[in-house]
Design a protein around this motif. Structure first.
Motif, mmCIF file in Angstrom:
data_model
loop_
_atom_site.group_PDB
_atom_site.id
_atom_site.type_symbol
_atom_site.label_atom_id
_atom_site.label_comp_id
_atom_site.label_asym_id
_atom_site.label_seq_id
_atom_site.Cartn_x
_atom_site.Cartn_y
_atom_site.Cartn_z
ATOM 1 N N ALA A 92 0.860 -1.178 0.000
ATOM 2 C CA ALA A 92 0.000 0.000 0.000
ATOM 3 C C ALA A 92 0.897 1.229 0.000
ATOM 4 O O ALA A 92 1.878 1.279 0.745
ATOM 5 C CB ALA A 92 -0.918 0.016 1.215
ATOM 6 N N ILE A 93 0.581 2.186 -0.855
ATOM 7 C CA ILE A 93 1.381 3.406 -0.959
ATOM 8 C C ILE A 93 0.600 4.583 -0.389
ATOM 9 O O ILE A 93 -0.626 4.620 -0.457
ATOM 10 C CB ILE A 93 1.787 3.703 -2.418
ATOM 11 C CG1 ILE A 93 0.537 3.819 -3.317
ATOM 12 C CG2 ILE A 93 2.729 2.627 -2.939
ATOM 13 C CD1 ILE A 93 0.832 4.282 -4.734
ATOM 14 N N TYR A 94 1.334 5.533 0.183
ATOM 15 C CA TYR A 94 0.712 6.743 0.701
ATOM 16 C C TYR A 94 0.962 7.889 -0.267
ATOM 17 O O TYR A 94 2.091 8.113 -0.713
ATOM 18 C CB TYR A 94 1.291 7.107 2.068
ATOM 19 C CG TYR A 94 0.759 8.417 2.592
ATOM 20 C CD1 TYR A 94 -0.539 8.498 3.092
ATOM 21 C CD2 TYR A 94 1.538 9.570 2.573
ATOM 22 C CE1 TYR A 94 -1.049 9.705 3.566
ATOM 23 C CE2 TYR A 94 1.038 10.772 3.042
ATOM 24 C CZ TYR A 94 -0.249 10.836 3.538
ATOM 25 O OH TYR A 94 -0.744 12.031 3.993
ATOM 26 N N ARG A 95 -0.108 8.606 -0.620
ATOM 27 C CA ARG A 95 -0.023 9.743 -1.529
ATOM 28 C C ARG A 95 -0.546 10.972 -0.809
ATOM 29 O O ARG A 95 -1.695 10.992 -0.381
ATOM 30 C CB ARG A 95 -0.840 9.470 -2.799
ATOM 31 C CG ARG A 95 -0.460 8.169 -3.503
ATOM 32 C CD ARG A 95 -1.617 7.603 -4.301
ATOM 33 N NE ARG A 95 -2.784 7.385 -3.466
ATOM 34 C CZ ARG A 95 -4.022 7.252 -3.930
ATOM 35 N NH1 ARG A 95 -4.244 7.287 -5.239
ATOM 36 N NH2 ARG A 95 -5.039 7.066 -3.119
ATOM 37 N N GLU A 96 0.296 11.980 -0.652
ATOM 38 C CA GLU A 96 -0.081 13.174 0.094
ATOM 39 C C GLU A 96 -1.358 13.786 -0.478
ATOM 40 O O GLU A 96 -1.471 14.019 -1.678
ATOM 41 C CB GLU A 96 1.053 14.200 0.029
ATOM 42 C CG GLU A 96 0.916 15.333 1.031
ATOM 43 C CD GLU A 96 1.060 14.875 2.473
ATOM 44 O OE1 GLU A 96 0.282 15.365 3.314
ATOM 45 O OE2 GLU A 96 1.921 14.003 2.745
ATOM 46 N N GLY A 97 -2.333 14.026 0.392
ATOM 47 C CA GLY A 97 -3.599 14.610 -0.025
ATOM 48 C C GLY A 97 -4.652 13.597 -0.412
ATOM 49 O O GLY A 97 -5.842 13.921 -0.447
ATOM 50 N N LEU A 98 -4.221 12.360 -0.691
ATOM 51 C CA LEU A 98 -5.157 11.318 -1.129
ATOM 52 C C LEU A 98 -5.197 10.123 -0.184
ATOM 53 O O LEU A 98 -6.056 9.262 -0.324
ATOM 54 C CB LEU A 98 -4.783 10.819 -2.533
ATOM 55 C CG LEU A 98 -4.824 11.841 -3.666
ATOM 56 C CD1 LEU A 98 -4.299 11.216 -4.957
ATOM 57 C CD2 LEU A 98 -6.234 12.374 -3.878
ATOM 58 N N GLY A 99 -4.257 10.054 0.740
ATOM 59 C CA GLY A 99 -4.214 8.929 1.661
ATOM 60 C C GLY A 99 -3.532 7.713 1.059
ATOM 61 O O GLY A 99 -2.811 7.797 0.071
ATOM 62 N N ALA A 100 -3.785 6.564 1.670
ATOM 63 C CA ALA A 100 -3.136 5.315 1.269
ATOM 64 C C ALA A 100 -4.047 4.498 0.365
ATOM 65 O O ALA A 100 -5.267 4.573 0.447
ATOM 66 C CB ALA A 100 -2.763 4.497 2.499
ATOM 67 N N VAL A 101 -3.412 3.692 -0.499
ATOM 68 C CA VAL A 101 -4.168 2.830 -1.398
ATOM 69 C C VAL A 101 -3.348 1.578 -1.687
ATOM 70 O O VAL A 101 -2.119 1.628 -1.767
ATOM 71 C CB VAL A 101 -4.508 3.577 -2.716
ATOM 72 C CG1 VAL A 101 -3.271 3.853 -3.549
ATOM 73 C CG2 VAL A 101 -5.552 2.812 -3.520
ATOM 74 N N LEU A 102 -4.024 0.456 -1.822
ATOM 75 C CA LEU A 102 -3.358 -0.789 -2.201
ATOM 76 C C LEU A 102 -2.973 -0.743 -3.669
ATOM 77 O O LEU A 102 -3.760 -0.318 -4.513
ATOM 78 C CB LEU A 102 -4.287 -1.985 -1.961
ATOM 79 C CG LEU A 102 -4.484 -2.412 -0.509
ATOM 80 C CD1 LEU A 102 -5.678 -3.349 -0.402
ATOM 81 C CD2 LEU A 102 -3.224 -3.095 0.026
ATOM 82 N N THR A 103 -1.756 -1.192 -3.975
ATOM 83 C CA THR A 103 -1.343 -1.262 -5.370
ATOM 84 C C THR A 103 -1.739 -2.608 -5.971
ATOM 85 O O THR A 103 -1.886 -3.599 -5.258
ATOM 86 C CB THR A 103 0.178 -1.081 -5.506
ATOM 87 O OG1 THR A 103 0.853 -2.131 -4.794
ATOM 88 C CG2 THR A 103 0.620 0.264 -4.942
ATOM 89 N N LEU A 104 -1.925 -2.618 -7.275
ATOM 90 C CA LEU A 104 -2.246 -3.860 -7.988
ATOM 91 C C LEU A 104 -1.140 -4.277 -8.939
ATOM 92 O O LEU A 104 -1.079 -5.436 -9.352
ATOM 93 C CB LEU A 104 -3.565 -3.701 -8.744
ATOM 94 C CG LEU A 104 -4.800 -3.507 -7.858
ATOM 95 C CD1 LEU A 104 -6.044 -3.312 -8.696
ATOM 96 C CD2 LEU A 104 -4.991 -4.705 -6.912
ATOM 97 N N ASP A 105 -0.283 -3.335 -9.317
ATOM 98 C CA ASP A 105 0.921 -3.685 -10.073
ATOM 99 C C ASP A 105 1.986 -2.634 -9.793
ATOM 100 O O ASP A 105 1.721 -1.579 -9.198
ATOM 101 C CB ASP A 105 0.641 -3.819 -11.582
ATOM 102 C CG ASP A 105 0.037 -2.562 -12.181
ATOM 103 O OD1 ASP A 105 0.651 -1.481 -12.039
ATOM 104 O OD2 ASP A 105 -1.034 -2.661 -12.799
ATOM 105 N N ASP A 106 3.216 -2.891 -10.241
ATOM 106 C CA ASP A 106 4.347 -2.022 -9.906
ATOM 107 C C ASP A 106 4.183 -0.602 -10.434
ATOM 108 O O ASP A 106 4.693 0.357 -9.837
ATOM 109 C CB ASP A 106 5.654 -2.622 -10.438
ATOM 110 C CG ASP A 106 6.041 -3.896 -9.711
ATOM 111 O OD1 ASP A 106 5.531 -4.105 -8.588
ATOM 112 O OD2 ASP A 106 6.831 -4.685 -10.264
ATOM 113 N N SER A 107 3.476 -0.439 -11.547
ATOM 114 C CA SER A 107 3.331 0.892 -12.133
ATOM 115 C C SER A 107 2.545 1.842 -11.227
ATOM 116 O O SER A 107 2.688 3.055 -11.326
ATOM 117 C CB SER A 107 2.642 0.795 -13.496
ATOM 118 O OG SER A 107 1.306 0.337 -13.355
#
Length: 438
Positions: free
Chosen positions: A87-102
């Motif tokens: 899961a990556i954190y993006r400032e202003g958008l919060g965290a989200v699970l990734t589904l592929d490396d891109s």
């Protein structure tokens, strides 16, 4: 020797079959843990150790092993070393699970926020409130009642507001007035309010047919936005968090969380059967997206015309990979800012002299859905049938998993906010707070 080899082969086959059978569960297990960890550490500003000890300490999520990459703001969770999710954190958008490396390298639009007011006293700004001592408030009884749901009930925060004043506030260890806390399904009430603001601006009518192109050639074409807000569309949906279901697949496996409910068939006659659905709330988020010419406008509106306008500047509503606000589950804010949300409704949409919506909208969201046995309005929960027997019938509330609550009690001029990790006796809690101000 041959028997030994056969036993080993049999065991290997059993292990392989077990892994294959449980692989989808491991995917969701590690996905939950990664998402929870990323949000808690990078948005909630808690430590990995604290998160694993508190938020991720229940079965089977506690079987996952969590790590964080502080520099890149990534959480990595592994289920027995067999399946790993990020899961990556993006400032202003919060965290989200990734589904592929891109997904880790993708660029994202970010909502534009209004500047916080640090000069106006709470609640209309973020400066310290001008304290008032109310002679009718029994502060000892009130504080005893608030303290009673800490400890064994795993409460994290309680804020009680009476006549626009905080009259009691308590936090458990590790939390304070600036701690962002996840509201879970209270996010549904936030999303509903965005519709209320748009309707007040004459930009939408919730009684209109839902603007969904894929429904236009079948019976779903008659479903209204109102049906969706009231959870009585008749659409199929499985809201089950104890196993693989529509809800868990949506939250932990989907790039665009708005699509699952859209693709479901009618299971019941519209307006004749209530069915709680987080998928419906995310579908409503996509309907909100259609009201704006650009994605940037959609991202901005929630904050500029509502959230930041009432000084909920700590709030972050997390988005999915497709950029949709996850209206079912993922709004974070301080307990004080969640209390401001309750105050907006207590004042019938008027915020310090500015009308974001009016009492018609409050009446709408608090009118029981005919098929809900008096428990549900339009993404708000109700006490219309006295489910809480010692609390006024016109009390209503935003409700989140594990007992996250924003209660609005119009007759008493009260807003009560509670956050925690387990449920508690809400009837007694509210009853005793009401008694403390009489």
């Amino acid at each position: 020797m041959k028997i030994f080899k056969r036993i080993l082969l049999l065991l290997a086959v059993i292990v392989i079959i077990t892994v294959i059978y449980n692989y989808p569960k491991l995917n969701i297990l590690s996905g939950y843990s990664a998402k929870s960890t990323a949000s808690s550490v990078f948005l909630g500003e808690r430590t990995l150790e604290f998160t694993d000890k508190t938020d991720n300490n229940f079965s089977p999520v506690n079987l996952a092993t969590d790590k964080i990459d502080v520099k890149n703001k990534i959480a990595i969770s592994s289920a027995f070393g067999l399946l790993t999710r990020k899961a990556i954190y993006r400032e202003g958008l919060g965290a989200v699970l990734t589904l592929d490396d891109s997904d880790e390298k993708a660029t994202y639009l970010v909502p534009k926020r209004l500047k916080a007011d640090i000069t106006t006293p709470f609640p209309y700004g973020n400066a310290p409130q001008k304290d008032t001592v109310f002679t009718n408030v029994n502060y000892n009884k009130l504080n005893k009642t608030v303290s009673s749901i800490f400890g064994k009930n795993d409460s994290r925060a309680v804020v009680v507001i009476y006549k626009d004043q905080i009259i009691s506030e308590k936090y458990t260890d590790g939390f304070h007035k600036n701690s962002r806390i996840l509201g879970w399904s209270m996010t549904k009430s936030i999303m509903s309010t965005v519709f209320g603001v748009l309707q007040h601006q004459n930009k939408i009518n919730v009684q209109d047919v839902a603007p969904i192109n894929s429904w236009q050639n079948d019976a779903r074409k008659d479903i209204t936005i109102n049906n969706l807000l009231q959870m009585n569309s008749g659409l199929e949906w499985d809201e089950n968090y104890n196993e693989i279901s529509d809800a868990t697949k949506m939250l932990f496996l989907e790039r665009d969380m708005t699509k699952m409910q859209e693709e479901k068939p009618l299971k019941y006659k519209t307006n004749a059967s209530w069915n709680y659905s987080s998928g419906t709330s995310n579908l409503l988020s996509s309907i909100l997206r259609t009201q704006f010419n650009t994605h940037q406008e959609y991202l901005d509106f929630w904050y500029t015309d509502f959230i930041d306008k009432i000084g909920m500047n700590s709030m972050v509503v997390e988005t999915d990979l497709a950029g949709n606000y996850v209206a079912s589950s993922y709004a974070w804010a301080t307990a004080r800012d969640w209390a401001k949300f309750g105050l907006l409704y207590l004042h019938n949409g008027n915020w310090n002299g500015e009308e974001l919506f009016n009492k018609d909208w409050v009446d709408y969201v608090t009118t029981p859905t005919a098929t809900s046995n008096g428990t549900y309005g339009a993404q708000f929960w109700l006490n219309a049938e006295k489910q809480f027997k010692d609390v006024p019938k016109n009390m209503y509330f935003a409700d989140g998993y594990q007992g996250q609550r924003v209660y609005v009690l119009p007759d008493e001029e009260l807003v009560v906010v509670r956050f925690g990790l387990s449920h508690f006796d809400e009837n007694i809690f509210l009853k005793e707070i009401i008694e403390a101000i009489k």
